[in-house]
Structure formats: C-alpha cells, structure tokens
Design an enzyme around this catalytic site. Structure first.
Site, short mmCIF file in Angstrom:
data_model
loop_
_atom_site.label_atom_id
_atom_site.label_comp_id
_atom_site.label_asym_id
_atom_site.label_seq_id
_atom_site.Cartn_x
_atom_site.Cartn_y
_atom_site.Cartn_z
N ASP A 436 -16.96 13.19 76.67
CA ASP A 436 -15.93 12.58 75.83
C ASP A 436 -15.36 13.63 74.88
O ASP A 436 -16.10 14.42 74.31
CB ASP A 436 -16.52 11.42 75.03
CG ASP A 436 -15.47 10.40 74.61
OD1 ASP A 436 -14.34 10.82 74.33
OD2 ASP A 436 -15.79 9.20 74.55
N HIS A 438 -12.91 12.88 72.34
CA HIS A 438 -12.22 12.29 71.19
C HIS A 438 -13.08 12.41 69.93
O HIS A 438 -14.25 12.05 69.94
CB HIS A 438 -11.90 10.83 71.47
CG HIS A 438 -11.01 10.65 72.66
ND1 HIS A 438 -11.52 10.56 73.94
CD2 HIS A 438 -9.67 10.56 72.77
CE1 HIS A 438 -10.50 10.42 74.79
NE2 HIS A 438 -9.38 10.42 74.10
N SER A 489 -18.94 6.72 77.89
CA SER A 489 -19.74 7.23 76.75
C SER A 489 -20.83 6.24 76.36
O SER A 489 -21.85 6.64 75.78
CB SER A 489 -18.83 7.48 75.55
OG SER A 489 -17.90 8.49 75.84
#
Length: 904
Positions: A436, A438, A489
């Site tokens: 991930d 972000h 995630s």
C-alpha cells in the site's frame, strides 16, 4: 433564578453501552461524546427531501441519505409523516432502497413517525438494530407496553417522549416523574434493556415573554442530569433548534443559543440529538455580551433576561464577523510569543524567538520542555476539545518542528559535553503496510501525535511485516500503528498481528485507514493477537487512545473494556451473519438489469486500442477539481463552496483554501508535478457468467474481465446488479464497447515533498499530497468528459456545469477495481497490461495499489442505464464459480474478496 453551580460536568460512566447497527455495529459509550443524528431524510424538516418523495424520485432521495453518511452521520433519522403521502408505503419503499446500498445500509436507522403502523412497517425493513422515534405514555400504559414489547421483539432501541395521558411534560417535576414511570414500566414489566432507552425530556422555546416558559431550558438541563444519575444506563436526546424558535430570522442569536444550550445540556448528560451543525457557533467564540445574555435566558438568572436578549438581538440583525489584525502579541515575553506562534501557527519569527529563549534558559532542552511544550499542550487540548481544527494543528506542528530544528545543533553540542539527555517521550511507530502506498492519513495522525509530545517513528509506505517488527524492537517503541487504504491491506494487517503474536510481543496495536473498521478489527485482527488492539477512527481519536494505552494505570482497564467490546461485536456479527437474506447466484442472475438491447444504439469510439497522454496541462485539469474531498482530508466537514459559510469551520476553510490555491498556482507555474494518462477502447460482449470478453478488430477473444453480482434479496422491481449487465450480451447479436483508463498527477511528487520534509514543513507536505490526489481525480473527471463528448462520443451534445459533474449527472460510469461495484483489485492487472500503463509512469504494487499514489484507473461504461452500486456481501456459490472463472484457487479468491464474504 436557578443556581446551576452544583451541576457536575461528568456523569457516571456507562458500562452498558447502547449498541446499534446497520451492516456495521455502532457502539455508543461515554467516550463517544455527542452523537449527531442525521436529520435531512425527514419530510417535515427538509423541503428538498419532501419534494423528491412527493415527485416519486426515490432514487434521488437516496442520495440525501448517502450525503449524510459521507458527512459523518452516525444514525440516520427517516420520517415520512406528511398529509399527502402514504407514509407507510413511503417508509417501506425508502428503507428497502437504503438497504440495497451497502454504504448507506452500514449506518443504523432511526424510524421517526407519530403513527405506530408506520413505525412497525419500518421495523420490518431494518437489517440491523435501529431506533424507534418514538413511544410514550400518551395513549395510556396498556398501549405503551404493547408498543414497547413490539419494539423489543423487533430488537430496536427506542426514544421515549416525556408525554403522558395529561400531555407533554413542561416542568422539571413532570419530566422526571413521567420518565421515571416509563423507565420502571420498561425495565420491570417489559424487561426492556435500559441501555436501549433514549429519553426526550422535551426542548421548548425560551424567551417567549411568557413567565411559565422561563424555566424551560434549565428544567431540561436538570431533568437530563436527574435521568442520567437516577435511571441507570438510559440516554438523553432532543431537538436543539426548538429552543431558539422565538428568534427565527436572527441567525446570529439562534446560533449562539444552540451552542450555549448544547454546552450545558452535554455537561448534564445529553449524549445524542438532532442538531443542524450549520446553525452552531463555537461556544468559546460567542461574543461575551451575547453569551452572557443568552445564558441569562437559558439559566433564568435575572428577571429582565428576555428583554435584555431582545434588546441585544435588535443590534446584531444581519451583523457579520469582522477580522481584526492584532500584532500586540509581539510585545509579550518570549514565552508568550512562542505560545502565541504555536497556537496560531505563525512561523515568521520562530528563529528569532527561539534564539532569544535559548539565551534566556540555561540549556536548550529547557526551551523544548518549557515554553514549546507548554504551547503544544494548549494546542493538543484545544484540538481535543474541538476548538482547533486539523489545518491549524498541522501549522502548529510546523512551528514546533522549525523551532526544534533550530535548537538541534545546540542540543547535540550539549549532549556531547555532558552526556545527559532529556526524559524520553512515549514513542509511536507508524507504517503503511506492505503493498500500500497511501500515507496522507498516517501523516496526519503522526502530526497530531507529535503535537501531543509523542515521538513518532514513521517507516513510510509499503513496509513489510519483518521491517515493522524489527524497527519496533530496535527503537523500543511503546505503540505500533498500522495504516492502509486498499482492501488487500486488511489481510496484511492481520499478518502483522499474527507475527507480533508469534514474537510474543505485548505492544498496543492501533489500526487505521479508509478501508479499516471496528468490526473488521474485532473479527479479524483482535482474534489473532493477545495484546491490546484498537481501531482508531481518525486523527482526533489517536491521542486519547494512545494516552490510555501507554499509561500503566489505565491500560489494563482500557484493554479489558476494548477486548470485551470486540468480543460482543464478534458475537453480534456472527448472529447477524446467520440472519442475512441472500439468494443463490442462479436466482440473482435471473434478476439482472433488464435492458432492451434490440432498441439500444451502440456508439463506436473514434478509435480502437490505446492512446497515451503525456504531460497533460495541469491548468486545464485544475478546472475540474472537486474541492469537497480536499476539505475532508483536512477533517473539515462541509460541501464546497458552502463550507466557507459554515459557522464552525468556515473561517479556517477559507484560510486553507487560500493556501491551497497559492500552492496549486506554484505547482502549475513550476511544473513540479506532471500529469500522464492512458485511455483505450475495445469491442466486447457480456457472457451469461457475468464476464465481459474483449475482442480484437477481427472478432477474436483478446482478454476477459470478471465481474460479480449482488446476492442480497431485493425488494420488488429492484435488480441484483452486476457491471456486465451494462454491456450487450453475445445473444443480442450486437458488438458493444468498453473503455479503460489510468491517469496520474503524482509524477514528481516525491521530489516536491522531500523539499518540504527537509524544511520540517508538515503542512506543505500534506498540502502537496492532498493537491496531487485532487489533481489525479480531476484528470479522471476531465478525461471522462472528453471520452463522452469526443473520444467515444456517445454524448456529444452534453452540456453540464461543475456541480452537475460532481453529482455525476452525465451518461455512463467509470467504476474502478477495488471499489464497491467491483471490489476485486486483481482485475487492475488486466487493465494495466492492456493499457501498458508503465509508459505513463503508473505501476502496480504486489497488492495492486497504484504508484504514484495520486493515480486513478478504471473502466468506462456508456449505456444510459449504467449506474454505480455496491456489491455488498456475496455467498460461497459465487466465490467458488468466480475462482474457477479467474483460474484462482478458492483460497486466493476468498483472500481478495474477504470484505465481501457473507461467510466466515
């Protein structure tokens, strides 16, 4: 005059919380603060909603509920009581529609009606545990008991009005006597759970000029306090706007009255209610004279209170706030100046003031532990109390970091000479899990924690489990926080928790991010790790949760309470799973979207294959920015541009927007970010197994996309949607088309934020990431418009304004893998291979997150009947077939679809 000095600010902690649910559980505890109930799906309170219902535009009315959910409503009130409506039919139809949209259905519902038959019809529609609004003793004890038993049988909580056979309670004694009588009947005769009782002791207008009304507010406060102290576990609610009815037309006075009333009501135990947040002033910002006169009325402190407030109201009609520039703070002591700079986020004089403080104190560490931490403690307190907002806090952190950076060489020299270091702060490790990319939310949490004197170790993005555990041991951290935005995630977080258990770690584990939830944390993560596991909703909750967990005195009780809550949530989740009403995949396919393909005109795109767009004009893209999500990133609630008029966050929103415009202009001028994209079109047809087969120009199969179908049982005339329904089937004899795209505005972002990080400038760091995200979404919007009008050309005559685009009033949709209609992220691999997206600088991680993070990809569907929907939960029969269609093992399919499985 009444004296309220004996009223306590705290109420006995409720250890039997009110538990509600839609698809997801909502637990209301003492820590939940005030629960605001969404009020706009109410025909008596919203002219817009009433018109939509009367015009039979129920689908559009559903958007009102969705808007409230996205705006943060924890409960949605639905009322259909209107003389010209068939209220029972309207309530049933609307609640069934709500249940078909997973995002709305996740939230508990308050069924609001004065007609019992409407309430009961609504109760039959609820999929979770809702609230009845309301029952009362108005019709006598027998009818009250009958209704209460039915509410209990339906498994709902209820609002109980302070109303009996003699009418509404309008005095303190009548309020408490009716509520006591109702409570005793409910608890002792009906055996109703006391935590499911919500009393409404009646909020009436004050300052009416009638003597009997002078104690209305103070009687409500006293009754609320009495209820919370004498009727164990019961809650108190009410409609706040009633109190200011005498001053309708004078917004300034009404807002002050609402805020002051709510301030005293919450102090005395009111824990939920219907409040319009746009009609609230910040309590501490109410002008002193106005606040005094408002509280004179609310607390009945003087005989002429009404006259004095009316007199004041005449002087402020139409008055607005005036901004005054005040530089007097520069005349204060160095401690006062640093304090002011920290609270106001002013960096202009940081180095000068820090140097003065360094010379004044014996050691540089004393500057940090003294005036700097004193200022940051104020910032933390104000943010925790809701009196500062996130953009202000981030600016405060920037001041702190710059000051500490200035002191760092002196600290190092002091340490070299003496070998003495200061007392270590609690240390928090933060990481975005493997796969991930972000990190805006994680960064914000880190800033808020740092503002509250925690040392933050940020490992960045795509961090593997072994690195997280190794760093936690090496840095001797006190807490680990995991973040993630995409659904894969969630599994990675479970893996981290398992490895922490394997390593026999006992550190608290915080879980946060857009796809995380309390129910997933309870069911999937808490079960594999024996240490404390807590889901943190947003940055504002990170500090109180962390402080509880690092305190050796409070930690055991907090951990026990959380473990118990999660255990109850698991039991509730398991029981609700058994109650869900699903249909077999074969039946769902029979209930597909019915489209008349014989009369459908299919438009051929202007080209087939792919087209690359490099270094697209940022100035053109910026015209398509939807600013509302930008403010949500900064935890400022409200729709753009109306947010600027908001009495709570409007001023700060304007400042934030001005800063954003300044940075955006600089980014465009410097070309510090680059926007690239790829778009492609292919002939295709749908199959009977919900796939869409892409064809080459010779008609041979090129690739296959695999889609999923809703399996929840629908109300009459509502289909079980699948994206393949919007593509012409092979049996139609027509060749249809599908579009693919991937865009980014994040090329160059890493270099830009590295510059800000080197300057200790968290504010600009987060601002740049937020703007890159907005530009990527705007690029997707711009490109979709070009697709509709030019590149595909199926809507060449489209004429839509900015608001129409934001509300997606155009023909066609652009769903994306990983989102509600097609939650399987692995379909992105096919998109990226066909697009050859790497040529535009966009790649996929092993968990199918896009890099750069400020990127968007998806499909284009052109049919006029295509619409967005949420898949919801699906049954095992579909997962088995889906795994076979994709050539996956069942375990692989279940891994990627885990949030959508209806089974464990």
């Amino acid at each position: 005059m009444e004296d309220l000095t004996d009223i306590k600010e705290s109420i006995v902690v409720n250890d039997r919380p009110l538990k509600l649910s839609g698809f997801e559980a909502v637990t209301i505890t003492a820590a939940s603060n005030f629960v605001n109930i969404g009020e706009r799906t109410n025909v008596t309170g919203s002219a817009k909603f009433l018109k939509l219902i009367k015009d039979d535009k129920f689908d559009e009315a559903l958007e009102v509920a969705l808007d409230q959910v996205r705006g943060g409503a924890q409960v949605i009130d639905v009322n259909m009581d209107e003389g010209m409506l068939d209220s029972k039919s309207a309530m049933t139809r609307y609640l069934n529609l709500m249940a078909s949209e997973p995002e709305i259905a996740a939230v508990p519902v308050m069924i609001d009606s004065s007609k019992w038959e409407v309430i009961e019809a609504g109760l039959k529609c609820l999929q979770g545990k809702g609230i009845v609004n309301s029952i009362s003793l108005k019709g006598g004890e027998a009818e009250f008991i009958r209704q209460a038993k039915l509410v209990k049988r339906y498994g709902a909580a209820t609002v109980v009005m302070a109303f009996d056979e003699q009418g509404q309670a309008d005095t303190y004694d009548r309020r408490i006597s009716i509520c006591k009588r109702a409570y005793d009947i409910l608890v002792n005769e009906v055996y109703f759970s006391p935590e499911d009782i919500i009393f409404d002791p009646n909020i009436f207008p004050v300052a009416t000029g009638i003597d009997e009304h002078r104690n209305y507010a103070i009687d409500f406060f006293k009754a609320t306090k009495w209820i919370r102290e004498n009727l164990p576990y019961a809650h108190v609610s009410g409609g706040v706007s009633n109190v200011s009815f005498s001053f309708r037309g004078n917004q300034l006075v009404r807002e002050a009255m609402h805020s002051a009333f709510l301030f005293h009501a919450i102090r005395n135990g009111m824990d939920m209610g219907i409040v319009n947040p746009t009609m609230l002033e910040v309590y501490d910002e109410i002008p002193k004279e106005l606040l005094e006169r408002v509280e004179d009325v609310l607390l009945n402190r003087r005989e002429d209170a009404t006259e004095r407030l009316l007199e004041y109201a005449e002087t402020v009609k139409g008055a607005g706030k005036k901004k005054e520039v005040d530089d007097e703070w520069r005349n204060g002591s160095v401690e006062e100046r640093l304090n002011h700079a920290l609270v106001k986020g002013i960096i202009d004089f940081v180095d000068v003031d820090t140097e003065e403080a360094r010379l004044k104190y014996d050691k540089p560490l004393q500057v940090i532990e003294g005036p700097l931490m004193a200022g940051m403690n104020i910032v933390g307190d104000l943010f925790g109390a809701g009196k500062m907002f996130l953009p202000q806090v981030v600016k405060s952190a920037r001041v702190m970091k710059k000051s500490v950076a200035y002191l760092t060489p002196f600290l190092e020299e002091e340490k070299r000479k003496s070998g003495v270091v200061g007392k270590p702060n609690a240390k928090i490790l933060l990481a975005t899990v493997k796969g991930d990319v972000h990190d805006i939310g994680k960064n914000i949490v880190g800033v808020v924690l740092a503002c509250n004197n925690y040392d933050v170790v940020d490992l960045g993005v795509m961090v593997p489990t072994e690195k997280i555990i190794e760093a936690a041991k090496r840095e001797k951290v006190d807490v680990i926080g995991l973040s993630g935005l995409i659904t894969p995630s969630l599994d990675e977080m479970v893996h981290v928790a398992k490895e922490m258990q394997h390593e026999k770690m006992e550190l608290p584990l915080l879980i946060g991010g857009a796809t995380t939830s309390r129910i997933h944390t309870a069911v999937k993560i808490d079960t594999v790790y024996s240490g404390p596991v807590v889901h943190v909703l947003d940055a504002s909750r990170s500090v109180p949760v962390t402080s509880e967990l690092i305190n050796q005195i409070t930690r055991p009780a907090f951990m026990e309470k959380t473990k118990k809550e999660y255990d109850n949530m698991r039991k509730d989740h398991e029981s609700r799973q058994q109650l869900k009403n699903y249909i077999p995949l074969t039946e769902a396919r029979k209930n597909k979207v019915k489209i008349d393909w014989g009369n459908t005109v299919v438009t051929k795109p202007s080209f087939l294959g792919r087209k690359v767009l490099l270094n697209y004009s940022l100035a053109e893209i910026a015209k398509y920015i939807d600013w509302t999500p930008f403010f949500q990133t900064w935890m400022l609630a409200g729709r753009y541009p109306k947010i600027f008029e908001d009495k709570v966050v409007g001023i700060e929103a304007k400042k934030l927007f001005a800063d954003a415009q300044k940075m955006l202009a600089q980014i465009i001028a410097d070309k510090s970010l680059q926007a690239n994209g790829v778009v492609a079109f292919y002939p295709c047809n749908s199959t009977t197994s919900d796939d869409v087969e892409l064809l080459d120009e010779s008609g041979n199969k090129k690739e296959t996309f695999h889609f999923l179908r809703q399996q929840n049982k629908k109300a009459q005339n509502l289909p079980n949607f699948c994206l393949s329904d919007f593509i012409a089937p092979e049996s139609s004899g027509k060749s249809d088309y599908i579009g693919l795209f991937a865009v980014t505005a994040g090329v160059g972002l890493e270099k830009l934020i590295a510059k800000f990080q080197a300057q200790q400038d968290d504010y600009s760091d987060i601002m740049a990431k937020a703007l890159a995200d907005r530009l990527a979404e705007a690029f997707a919007e711009l490109l979709h418009a070009k697709v509709r009008k030019e590149l595909w050309g199926y809507a060449q005559d489209e004429k839509l304004n900015e608001e129409d685009l934001i509300e997606e009033k155009y023909q066609g949709i652009r769903p994306a893998p990983g989102y509600p209609a097609c939650p399987d992220h692995t379909e992105k691999r096919i998109i990226f291979e066909l697009l050859q997206a790497g040529e535009a600088g966009i790649t996929l991680t092993e968990s199918f997150a896009m890099f750069p993070a400020s990127s968007v990809s998806g499909f284009y569907f052109s049919h006029a009947e295509s619409k967005y929907f949420g898949l919801g939960k699906i049954e095992k029969d579909q997962v088995i077939e889906y795994s076979q269609r994709k050539g996956m093992t069942l375990a692989e399919a279940e891994k990627w679809l885990s949030p959508n499985l209806s089974y464990n």
